[in-house]
Design an enzyme around this catalytic site. Sequence first.
Site, PDB file in Angstrom:
ATOM      1  N   ASP A 203     -15.445 -49.413 -80.351  1.00  0.00           N
ATOM      2  CA  ASP A 203     -14.891 -50.773 -80.358  1.00  0.00           C
ATOM      3  C   ASP A 203     -13.407 -50.733 -80.060  1.00  0.00           C
ATOM      4  O   ASP A 203     -12.946 -49.885 -79.308  1.00  0.00           O
ATOM      5  CB  ASP A 203     -15.207 -51.449 -81.692  1.00  0.00           C
ATOM      6  CG  ASP A 203     -15.385 -52.954 -81.564  1.00  0.00           C
ATOM      7  OD1 ASP A 203     -14.389 -53.643 -81.306  1.00  0.00           O
ATOM      8  OD2 ASP A 203     -16.522 -53.442 -81.703  1.00  0.00           O
ATOM      9  N   HIS A 226     -13.865 -50.722 -76.665  1.00  0.00           N
ATOM     10  CA  HIS A 226     -13.683 -52.080 -76.144  1.00  0.00           C
ATOM     11  C   HIS A 226     -12.310 -52.300 -75.551  1.00  0.00           C
ATOM     12  O   HIS A 226     -12.111 -53.241 -74.789  1.00  0.00           O
ATOM     13  CB  HIS A 226     -13.927 -53.105 -77.258  1.00  0.00           C
ATOM     14  CG  HIS A 226     -15.376 -53.301 -77.562  1.00  0.00           C
ATOM     15  ND1 HIS A 226     -15.825 -54.249 -78.444  1.00  0.00           N
ATOM     16  CD2 HIS A 226     -16.480 -52.670 -77.104  1.00  0.00           C
ATOM     17  CE1 HIS A 226     -17.159 -54.186 -78.523  1.00  0.00           C
ATOM     18  NE2 HIS A 226     -17.561 -53.231 -77.719  1.00  0.00           N
TER      19      HIS A 226
END
Length: 399
Positions: A203, A226
Site C-alpha cells: 500500500d 500504492h
Amino acid sequence: MWPLLRRIRIDRVVPESAEITNLGEAWKVACSSRGSVLVVPKNKKYLLKLITFEGPCKSSITVKNKKNCMYIYQIHGTVQASADRSPYSNDMSRWLVFKDVHNLAVQSGGTINGNGKIWWKNPCSSLLECTNALTFYYCKDLVVKNLKIKNAQKKHVSFEKCVGVLASGLKITAPEDSPNTDAIDVTHTQNIQISSSVIATSDDCISNVSGSRKVQATSITCGPGHGYWKLRIEKLRSSRFRNSEGATLSGTTNGVRIKIWQGGSGSASIIKFQNIKMHNVKNPIIIDQKYCDQRKPCKSQSRAVQVKNVLYQNIKGTSSSNEAIKLVCSERFPCRGIVIQDIDLRLGEGKSAKAVCSNAQVTKKGLFLQTAVESIDLIFLYCLFFSERLFLYCLSSIE
C-alpha cells in the site's frame, strides 16, 4: 548534568522465545527512573502480545538535542507479534503502542515483526478492526531510527498527535499481495521529518491522513505499493504539508497523490513535491478531490476541502499509463495555485504522456523536454479564464 541511564535488558526479565507478559512491569521500572535504556538483545527473539508503553515518565528535563533522549528502547534482536489473536478482542486497532512519552528513542537495528500472515488469512472487515503494528500516540521529541519493521497486521508505523519527530533509517517491508499494509501513517502530527528509508509494501509508503503540519520526507525509496505520498483527507480545518528533497519510486500504482473525499471542509495548503525519480509508475502526479471508495458512484457534494499552493518540481522518469498528470478538482472549490515546474515524465521508448485536469488553476514554470512540453501545453491550450475571480478551469476531456 545528565543522570546515568538505567539499563534494563529484556533477557534478564523473561526467557527467550517465551511470550512476554511482564514487559509492562519492566517498562514501569524504566519509566519511573530519571532516564532508562530498555534493551532487546541481539540474536534473540521475543513474542509479544498487545501492549501499551505509557507515560508520562518521571523525568521532566527538556531535551533540546534529540540525540540525548532520556528514555531509550533499544531493539537489537526481534520482537514478534504473538500468533494468538484472542487478546485483541477488546481493541483491534493497535499492537505496540508508545503513549504520552516525551524524549523517547526507539532504535538500534533490530526487527519488529507484526506476524501479519496470521491476520491476512482473515482480513479485517473495517479499518476500525485493523491492527497497527507500531503506534506512537501523543509523543513529543521522538526519535525512531535504524529499525526493520515487517509484515504488519495492517499499518506498519503510525504517528498520531505527536510533536517533534525524527524518523530515519527505516526498512519497512511486506509482501506485495498483503492486504493494504501501509508503511507510515501520519495523523494530527506537527514537525515530523522522515528520511533515508526504504519501503516496499502493498500500500502507501507515506500517508498523511489529516490535520498535520510541517511534514517533511527526504531520500525515500518506495516500491512496490500504492505510491510514495498520499494525502488522504476527509475533513479538516487547515493543514500544511511539505515533502521535498529526493525520493525514488519503482512500479507503484501512484506517485505523489492527494486524495480527498467529497463533503469535507477546510484547506490543505503549502504542499511541495520536489526532486523525485519515478520508474514505471502508473499515476505519477494525481490530485483527486472527488475520491470515492464505493462500488456505486458517490453522491455529488456541495462542499469540499480546498487544495491550494501545491508545487511539483523536478519530477522525472517514466509513466506506465498515458496520463502522467491528472488533476480532478471540485467545481465549487477548485484547486488553486498549482505550480508544475521542470517535469519530465514519459512513456516507454521516450513517447510523450498526457496531462489532463479539471477545475484547477495551473502555472507552468521552468524547462521541459519536448515530450513534456507537448503534454503540459495541452493544459494551457484548453484552459480559459472563468468569471471575475480569474480562476483557470482546465477541461478534463483533453486529447
